[in-house]
Design a protein around this motif. Structure first.
Motif, mmCIF file in Angstrom:
data_model
loop_
_atom_site.group_PDB
_atom_site.id
_atom_site.type_symbol
_atom_site.label_atom_id
_atom_site.label_comp_id
_atom_site.label_asym_id
_atom_site.label_seq_id
_atom_site.Cartn_x
_atom_site.Cartn_y
_atom_site.Cartn_z
ATOM 1 N N PHE A 195 0.776 -1.148 -0.117
ATOM 2 C CA PHE A 195 -0.011 0.058 0.071
ATOM 3 C C PHE A 195 0.658 1.107 -0.035
ATOM 4 O O PHE A 195 0.429 2.281 -0.565
ATOM 5 C CB PHE A 195 -1.013 0.004 1.257
ATOM 6 C CG PHE A 195 -1.819 -1.243 1.217
ATOM 7 C CD1 PHE A 195 -2.837 -1.433 0.065
ATOM 8 C CD2 PHE A 195 -1.706 -2.251 2.097
ATOM 9 C CE1 PHE A 195 -3.486 -2.671 0.203
ATOM 10 C CE2 PHE A 195 -2.499 -3.480 2.223
ATOM 11 C CZ PHE A 195 -3.438 -3.321 1.276
ATOM 12 N N GLU A 196 1.906 1.058 0.596
ATOM 13 C CA GLU A 196 3.031 2.361 0.806
ATOM 14 C C GLU A 196 3.218 2.703 -0.798
ATOM 15 O O GLU A 196 3.465 3.833 -1.155
ATOM 16 C CB GLU A 196 4.126 2.105 1.530
ATOM 17 C CG GLU A 196 3.789 2.001 3.024
ATOM 18 C CD GLU A 196 4.878 1.686 4.019
ATOM 19 O OE1 GLU A 196 4.707 1.691 5.237
ATOM 20 O OE2 GLU A 196 5.799 0.971 3.534
ATOM 21 N N TYR A 197 3.722 1.600 -1.481
ATOM 22 C CA TYR A 197 4.318 1.855 -2.904
ATOM 23 C C TYR A 197 3.114 2.297 -3.642
ATOM 24 O O TYR A 197 3.333 3.197 -4.434
ATOM 25 C CB TYR A 197 4.696 0.386 -3.546
ATOM 26 C CG TYR A 197 5.780 -0.452 -2.732
ATOM 27 C CD1 TYR A 197 6.923 0.217 -1.661
ATOM 28 C CD2 TYR A 197 6.294 -1.639 -3.109
ATOM 29 C CE1 TYR A 197 7.928 -0.331 -1.248
ATOM 30 C CE2 TYR A 197 7.167 -2.311 -2.763
ATOM 31 C CZ TYR A 197 8.007 -1.527 -1.884
ATOM 32 O OH TYR A 197 9.133 -2.211 -1.195
ATOM 33 N N GLU A 227 -6.523 -6.900 -8.242
ATOM 34 C CA GLU A 227 -7.603 -6.217 -8.265
ATOM 35 C C GLU A 227 -7.272 -4.494 -8.353
ATOM 36 O O GLU A 227 -8.101 -4.003 -9.261
ATOM 37 C CB GLU A 227 -8.398 -6.410 -6.860
ATOM 38 C CG GLU A 227 -9.500 -5.612 -6.706
ATOM 39 C CD GLU A 227 -10.120 -5.739 -5.377
ATOM 40 O OE1 GLU A 227 -10.747 -4.742 -4.375
ATOM 41 O OE2 GLU A 227 -10.126 -7.128 -4.701
ATOM 42 N N SER A 228 -6.186 -4.137 -7.844
ATOM 43 C CA SER A 228 -5.862 -2.720 -8.101
ATOM 44 C C SER A 228 -5.112 -2.611 -9.419
ATOM 45 O O SER A 228 -5.221 -1.509 -9.845
ATOM 46 C CB SER A 228 -4.792 -2.582 -7.000
ATOM 47 O OG SER A 228 -3.408 -3.223 -7.337
ATOM 48 N N GLY A 288 -2.737 1.976 -8.949
ATOM 49 C CA GLY A 288 -2.418 1.996 -7.494
ATOM 50 C C GLY A 288 -2.713 3.114 -6.769
ATOM 51 O O GLY A 288 -3.252 2.824 -5.712
ATOM 52 N N ARG A 289 -2.355 4.198 -7.327
ATOM 53 C CA ARG A 289 -2.608 5.175 -6.434
ATOM 54 C C ARG A 289 -4.313 5.454 -6.386
ATOM 55 O O ARG A 289 -4.801 5.749 -5.408
ATOM 56 C CB ARG A 289 -2.110 6.726 -6.956
ATOM 57 C CG ARG A 289 -2.429 7.961 -6.217
ATOM 58 C CD ARG A 289 -1.549 8.347 -5.250
ATOM 59 N NE ARG A 289 -1.853 9.824 -4.695
ATOM 60 C CZ ARG A 289 -1.480 9.977 -3.907
ATOM 61 N NH1 ARG A 289 -0.671 9.257 -2.593
ATOM 62 N NH2 ARG A 289 -1.796 11.334 -3.461
ATOM 63 N N GLU A 290 -4.983 5.271 -7.566
ATOM 64 C CA GLU A 290 -6.326 5.531 -7.467
ATOM 65 C C GLU A 290 -7.028 4.440 -6.509
ATOM 66 O O GLU A 290 -8.034 4.698 -5.897
ATOM 67 C CB GLU A 290 -7.052 5.327 -9.083
ATOM 68 C CG GLU A 290 -6.670 6.546 -9.829
ATOM 69 C CD GLU A 290 -7.226 7.898 -9.300
ATOM 70 O OE1 GLU A 290 -8.406 7.849 -8.743
ATOM 71 O OE2 GLU A 290 -6.606 8.713 -9.036
ATOM 72 N N PHE A 291 -6.403 3.217 -6.529
ATOM 73 C CA PHE A 291 -6.896 2.120 -5.868
ATOM 74 C C PHE A 291 -6.970 2.396 -4.270
ATOM 75 O O PHE A 291 -7.794 2.369 -3.457
ATOM 76 C CB PHE A 291 -6.348 0.706 -6.129
ATOM 77 C CG PHE A 291 -6.746 -0.379 -5.100
ATOM 78 C CD1 PHE A 291 -7.665 -1.067 -5.697
ATOM 79 C CD2 PHE A 291 -6.003 -0.749 -4.180
ATOM 80 C CE1 PHE A 291 -8.144 -2.223 -4.869
ATOM 81 C CE2 PHE A 291 -6.296 -1.815 -3.399
ATOM 82 C CZ PHE A 291 -7.465 -2.560 -3.651
ATOM 83 N N GLN A 323 -10.159 2.875 -2.017
ATOM 84 C CA GLN A 323 -10.325 2.080 -0.842
ATOM 85 C C GLN A 323 -10.224 2.783 0.596
ATOM 86 O O GLN A 323 -10.561 2.430 1.629
ATOM 87 C CB GLN A 323 -9.503 0.934 -1.026
ATOM 88 C CG GLN A 323 -9.197 -0.104 -2.127
ATOM 89 C CD GLN A 323 -10.821 -0.761 -2.002
ATOM 90 O OE1 GLN A 323 -11.277 -1.122 -1.392
ATOM 91 N NE2 GLN A 323 -11.374 -0.848 -3.351
ATOM 92 N N ASN A 324 -9.878 3.950 0.180
ATOM 93 C CA ASN A 324 -9.595 5.023 1.639
ATOM 94 C C ASN A 324 -8.666 4.322 2.745
ATOM 95 O O ASN A 324 -8.986 4.328 3.765
ATOM 96 C CB ASN A 324 -11.104 5.254 2.132
ATOM 97 C CG ASN A 324 -10.823 6.504 2.922
ATOM 98 O OD1 ASN A 324 -10.128 7.418 2.671
ATOM 99 N ND2 ASN A 324 -11.789 6.815 3.711
ATOM 100 N N TYR A 325 -7.616 3.391 1.989
ATOM 101 C CA TYR A 325 -6.673 2.736 2.903
ATOM 102 C C TYR A 325 -5.905 3.894 3.546
ATOM 103 O O TYR A 325 -5.587 3.627 4.959
ATOM 104 C CB TYR A 325 -5.648 1.915 2.121
ATOM 105 C CG TYR A 325 -6.369 0.602 1.718
ATOM 106 C CD1 TYR A 325 -6.865 -0.262 2.451
ATOM 107 C CD2 TYR A 325 -5.867 0.335 0.336
ATOM 108 C CE1 TYR A 325 -7.431 -1.530 1.980
ATOM 109 C CE2 TYR A 325 -6.675 -0.771 -0.027
ATOM 110 C CZ TYR A 325 -7.383 -1.866 0.965
ATOM 111 O OH TYR A 325 -7.839 -2.807 0.605
ATOM 112 N N PHE A 326 -5.675 4.909 3.207
ATOM 113 C CA PHE A 326 -4.675 6.013 3.694
ATOM 114 C C PHE A 326 -5.659 7.096 3.743
ATOM 115 O O PHE A 326 -5.592 7.841 2.952
ATOM 116 C CB PHE A 326 -3.455 6.334 3.152
ATOM 117 C CG PHE A 326 -2.481 5.001 3.268
ATOM 118 C CD1 PHE A 326 -2.240 4.628 4.331
ATOM 119 C CD2 PHE A 326 -1.934 4.683 2.159
ATOM 120 C CE1 PHE A 326 -1.447 3.602 4.491
ATOM 121 C CE2 PHE A 326 -0.758 3.576 2.074
ATOM 122 C CZ PHE A 326 -0.594 3.177 3.284
#
Length: 183
Positions: free
Chosen positions: A109-111, A133-134, A168-171, A175-178
């Motif tokens: 997720f950081e990447y 998925e992403s 990746g950034r859009e995912f 997903q509101n992970y961060f």
């Protein structure tokens, strides 16, 4: 958060150098990639430490990769966005072990948050699911030869790189992970 900075020809890994990460496969893949193609423009930056660090350094030396593979001490999390935002590719390695079937390394997720495409491998069904998925990178199910081939295909396709960066950034945002991501 990502930093708007010029990308460098750097492949990065951040984290533990342990048995669960199986970084030996990645180092062998780099050696194989060099045998297949001109790879001298790229640098591999491995940030971290752990139980397997000396074995990895010995492997790099034995394979004569010291000019390409560089080891760095662990860095504070506050320095990660700068390091990650410069990289062109992030490696998410895992061993193919039953106890890792549902492991999901945070670095994935950081990447993505820093717009680094991912090449992942190992036995984690969850990691595979998230990468697919992403649409933020490639999940490799084979050994070091297949990993080397996928890395080379990836590095020679600028449109694919751009697509994975954005996906990746859009995912992450969707997903509101961060929740602390800032534009």
């Amino acid at each position: 958060k990502k930093i708007d900075i010029k990308k460098e020809k750097t492949i990065v890994y951040t984290g533990n150098f342990g048995i669960a990460q199986n970084l030996e496969v990645f180092i062998h893949a780099i050696s194989h990639a060099i045998s297949l193609s001109a790879f001298s423009d790229y640098q591999i930056h491995l940030y971290g430490g752990g139980d397997c660090e000396q074995d990895l350094k010995n492997l790099v030396k034995r394979l004569k990769l010291e000019n390409i593979v560089k080891f760095f001490e662990p860095v504070p999390r506050t320095e990660l966005p700068n390091i990650l935002s410069k990289a062109i590719l992030g490696i998410v390695p895992l061993a193919d072990k039953e106890w890792l079937r549902y492991a999901m390394p945070t670095k994935t997720f950081e990447y993505m948050a820093c717009e680094i495409p991912i090449i992942a491998y190992g036995g984690s069904e969850e990691l595979k699911r998230i990468v697919i998925e992403s649409n933020s990178g490639i999940f490799v199910e084979g050994g070091h030869s297949e990993l080397a081939e996928k890395i080379l295909i990836f590095l020679n396709d600028k449109e694919l790189i751009e697509s994975y960066m954005k996906n990746g950034r859009e995912f992450i945002k969707k997903q509101n992970y961060f929740t602390f991501l800032e534009e």
